[in-house]
Design an enzyme around this catalytic site. Sequence first.
Site, PDB file in Angstrom:
ATOM      1  N   GLY A  64       0.825  -1.213   0.000  1.00  0.00           N
ATOM      2  CA  GLY A  64       0.000   0.000   0.000  1.00  0.00           C
ATOM      3  C   GLY A  64       0.855   1.257   0.000  1.00  0.00           C
ATOM      4  N   ALA A  85      -1.429  -1.880   3.079  1.00  0.00           N
ATOM      5  CA  ALA A  85      -2.471  -2.116   2.071  1.00  0.00           C
ATOM      6  C   ALA A  85      -3.740  -2.586   2.765  1.00  0.00           C
ATOM      7  CB  ALA A  85      -1.991  -3.170   1.076  1.00  0.00           C
ATOM      8  N   ALA A 136       1.656   3.260  -2.290  1.00  0.00           N
ATOM      9  CA  ALA A 136       1.225   4.396  -3.112  1.00  0.00           C
ATOM     10  C   ALA A 136       0.096   5.170  -2.433  1.00  0.00           C
ATOM     11  CB  ALA A 136       0.763   3.914  -4.489  1.00  0.00           C
ATOM     12  N   GLY A 137      -0.322   4.692  -1.276  1.00  0.00           N
ATOM     13  CA  GLY A 137      -1.459   5.311  -0.594  1.00  0.00           C
ATOM     14  C   GLY A 137      -1.054   6.468   0.311  1.00  0.00           C
ATOM     15  N   PHE A 138      -2.027   6.953   1.036  1.00  0.00           N
ATOM     16  CA  PHE A 138      -1.862   8.145   1.869  1.00  0.00           C
ATOM     17  C   PHE A 138      -0.815   7.925   2.975  1.00  0.00           C
ATOM     18  CE2 PHE A 138      -3.994  10.158   5.736  1.00  0.00           C
ATOM     19  CZ  PHE A 138      -3.288  11.350   5.625  1.00  0.00           C
ATOM     20  N   ILE A 139      -1.013   6.883   3.763  1.00  0.00           N
ATOM     21  CA  ILE A 139      -0.067   6.639   4.864  1.00  0.00           C
ATOM     22  C   ILE A 139       1.178   5.907   4.336  1.00  0.00           C
ATOM     23  CG2 ILE A 139       0.279   5.505   7.086  1.00  0.00           C
ATOM     24  CD1 ILE A 139      -2.758   5.898   7.598  1.00  0.00           C
ATOM     25  N   GLY A 140       0.963   4.884   3.493  1.00  0.00           N
ATOM     26  CA  GLY A 140       2.097   4.132   2.942  1.00  0.00           C
ATOM     27  C   GLY A 140       3.071   5.048   2.221  1.00  0.00           C
ATOM     28  N   ARG A 148     -11.740  12.917  19.556  1.00  0.00           N
ATOM     29  CA  ARG A 148     -10.792  12.123  18.780  1.00  0.00           C
ATOM     30  C   ARG A 148      -9.399  12.678  19.046  1.00  0.00           C
ATOM     31  NH1 ARG A 148     -15.017   9.825  18.032  1.00  0.00           N
ATOM     32  NH2 ARG A 148     -15.782   8.822  16.125  1.00  0.00           N
ATOM     33  N   TYR A 194     -15.193  -3.262   9.497  1.00  0.00           N
ATOM     34  CA  TYR A 194     -13.816  -2.795   9.309  1.00  0.00           C
ATOM     35  C   TYR A 194     -12.983  -3.058  10.561  1.00  0.00           C
ATOM     36  CZ  TYR A 194      -9.968   0.561   9.156  1.00  0.00           C
ATOM     37  OH  TYR A 194      -8.737   1.140   9.215  1.00  0.00           O
TER      38      TYR A 194
HETATM   39  C1  UD1 Z   1     -11.289   6.953  11.669  1.00  0.00           C
HETATM   40  C2  UD1 Z   1     -10.942   6.257  10.385  1.00  0.00           C
HETATM   41  C3  UD1 Z   1     -10.742   4.809  10.621  1.00  0.00           C
HETATM   42  C4  UD1 Z   1      -9.699   4.649  11.676  1.00  0.00           C
HETATM   43  C5  UD1 Z   1     -10.106   5.387  12.923  1.00  0.00           C
HETATM   44  C6  UD1 Z   1      -9.012   5.319  13.951  1.00  0.00           C
HETATM   45  C7  UD1 Z   1     -11.787   7.150   8.308  1.00  0.00           C
HETATM   46  C8  UD1 Z   1     -12.956   7.247   7.398  1.00  0.00           C
HETATM   47  N1  UD1 Z   1     -12.003   6.448   9.430  1.00  0.00           N
HETATM   48  O1  UD1 Z   1     -12.591   6.537  12.129  1.00  0.00           O
HETATM   49  O2  UD1 Z   1     -10.319   4.181   9.425  1.00  0.00           O
HETATM   50  O3  UD1 Z   1      -9.533   3.308  11.931  1.00  0.00           O
HETATM   51  O4  UD1 Z   1     -10.328   6.747  12.631  1.00  0.00           O
HETATM   52  O5  UD1 Z   1      -9.366   5.996  15.113  1.00  0.00           O
HETATM   53  O6  UD1 Z   1     -10.712   7.665   8.060  1.00  0.00           O
HETATM   54  N2  UD1 Z   1     -18.303  13.154  10.918  1.00  0.00           N
HETATM   55  C9  UD1 Z   1     -18.875  14.417  10.785  1.00  0.00           C
HETATM   56  N3  UD1 Z   1     -19.160  14.872   9.523  1.00  0.00           N
HETATM   57  C10 UD1 Z   1     -18.883  14.152   8.397  1.00  0.00           C
HETATM   58  C11 UD1 Z   1     -18.286  12.868   8.542  1.00  0.00           C
HETATM   59  C12 UD1 Z   1     -17.994  12.406   9.823  1.00  0.00           C
HETATM   60  O7  UD1 Z   1     -19.129  15.098  11.772  1.00  0.00           O
HETATM   61  O8  UD1 Z   1     -19.156  14.643   7.296  1.00  0.00           O
HETATM   62  C13 UD1 Z   1     -17.996  12.666  12.279  1.00  0.00           C
HETATM   63  C14 UD1 Z   1     -18.363  11.208  12.526  1.00  0.00           C
HETATM   64  O9  UD1 Z   1     -19.709  11.081  12.895  1.00  0.00           O
HETATM   65  C15 UD1 Z   1     -17.401  10.852  13.660  1.00  0.00           C
HETATM   66  C16 UD1 Z   1     -16.172  11.726  13.373  1.00  0.00           C
HETATM   67  O10 UD1 Z   1     -16.594  12.727  12.467  1.00  0.00           O
HETATM   68  O11 UD1 Z   1     -17.947  11.225  14.900  1.00  0.00           O
HETATM   69  C17 UD1 Z   1     -14.990  10.997  12.782  1.00  0.00           C
HETATM   70  O12 UD1 Z   1     -15.406  10.291  11.638  1.00  0.00           O
HETATM   71  P1  UD1 Z   1     -14.361   9.599  10.638  1.00  0.00           P
HETATM   72  O13 UD1 Z   1     -13.408  10.580  10.094  1.00  0.00           O
HETATM   73  O14 UD1 Z   1     -15.142   8.782   9.683  1.00  0.00           O
HETATM   74  O15 UD1 Z   1     -13.439   8.744  11.573  1.00  0.00           O
HETATM   75  P2  UD1 Z   1     -13.613   7.628  12.687  1.00  0.00           P
HETATM   76  O16 UD1 Z   1     -14.959   7.004  12.682  1.00  0.00           O
HETATM   77  O17 UD1 Z   1     -13.101   8.227  13.944  1.00  0.00           O
END
Ligand code: UD1
Length: 352
Positions: free
Chosen positions: A7, A75, A9-13, A246, A178
């Site tokens: 992976g 990946a 070529a991806g964002f973190i990789g 978060r 996931y």
């Molecule tokens: C994210 C990652 C996940 C990773 C995890 C590790 C993504 C999509 N998900 O999950 O792969 O394993 O962190 O901690 O990168 N939200 C909004 N508005 C929007 C979309 C989302 O307010 O338009 C809110 C969601 O309801 C949630 C928060 O933002 O409360 C974070 O969402 P998201 O970025 O999808 O990440 P996680 O679910 O924390």
Amino acid sequence: MRILVTGGAGFIGGEIVRGALARGEAVRVLDSWRTDVHAASAALPDGAEGLRGDVRDADALDRALEGVDVVCHQAAKVGLGVDLQDSPDYASSNVVGTAELIAAMARARVGRLVIASSMVVYGEGAYRDAAGARRRPAPRTEADLAAGRFDPRDPASGHPLVPDLVDEDDALDPRNVYALTKLAQEHLAGAWARATGGRAALLRYHNVYGQRMPRDTPYAGVAAIFRSSLAAGEAPRVFEDGAQRRDFVHVTDVASANLAAADRLAALPDGSARAYNIGSGAVTTVGQIAAGLARAMRGPDPIVTGEYRLGDVRHITASSARARAELAWTPRIPLETGLAEFAAAQPAGANP
Ligand code: UD1
């Protein structure tokens, strides 16, 4: 050291590739260049050797592992997914892909593995009740979410619980497909380590953000979604009440954690797999991210919509003390600096 980045070529990789090259390592990439995941045109930096192939393809893996000392396995299909119809692809890409990888590593006798895991393996974070006792609440009910009761509550008193940090010894509780595939990857790495005497680091990433973050896919993280909205002149739409916690960790810090883990694997006992939380250590809220980006991009103020996604956790923040102590890893990019750079950067497209 020769590193294989799956992976890559991806964002973190891609960031791991750039970090490893900067250190003078030999870097090989195995990537499928899937267009639903990242730009088909995503170019590798000069100096990296690129192989196009899927981690589920044993022949591609055998070629990719020749002469390799350590594998950084990035990946994967990421994000929460659109709906349950995504389940077979998550299981195949993440679980079968990792099973093929460990089988190929055993054939090639490669003994060091760093796995990209996730905070989602913990499910809803850790909390304390009014008496200070540690609690791990059950999933939130749809009735509570629909009524705007977003915080997990103490079933006895009905009072909201107070969020705390999870650490690596906390119970694991994957709550969506996931998350389950990430936990399966960890267990596969553990099984491989025990069977071969190899050593694995399981890096549980917090919410990773950074310049090249994919956008405009159903699998994009919230920071990229907010940035795309603001770039289009629209207000970011904040779900729930915006107070969900978060830890946003910059992708270059995640890359340096991978390299630190690759270095330190030699110090682990034979046959062991050790988990490390990878976060910045700074607790923030989704509402604060939206407001910070709106300010940085001089866009409209965020709208708090009260929408919710089933399967989302409310608060998840981790202690990254173990990674700092055992991997000698220090995250370097404060959120304010990282967000300013992120706001100024040209978004990377999901498709060319
Ligand atoms: C994210 C990652 C996940 C990773 C995890 C590790 C993504 C999509 N998900 O999950 O792969 O394993 O962190 O901690 O990168 N939200 C909004 N508005 C929007 C979309 C989302 O307010 O338009 C809110 C969601 O309801 C949630 C928060 O933002 O409360 C974070 O969402 P998201 O970025 O999808 O990440 P996680 O679910 O924390």
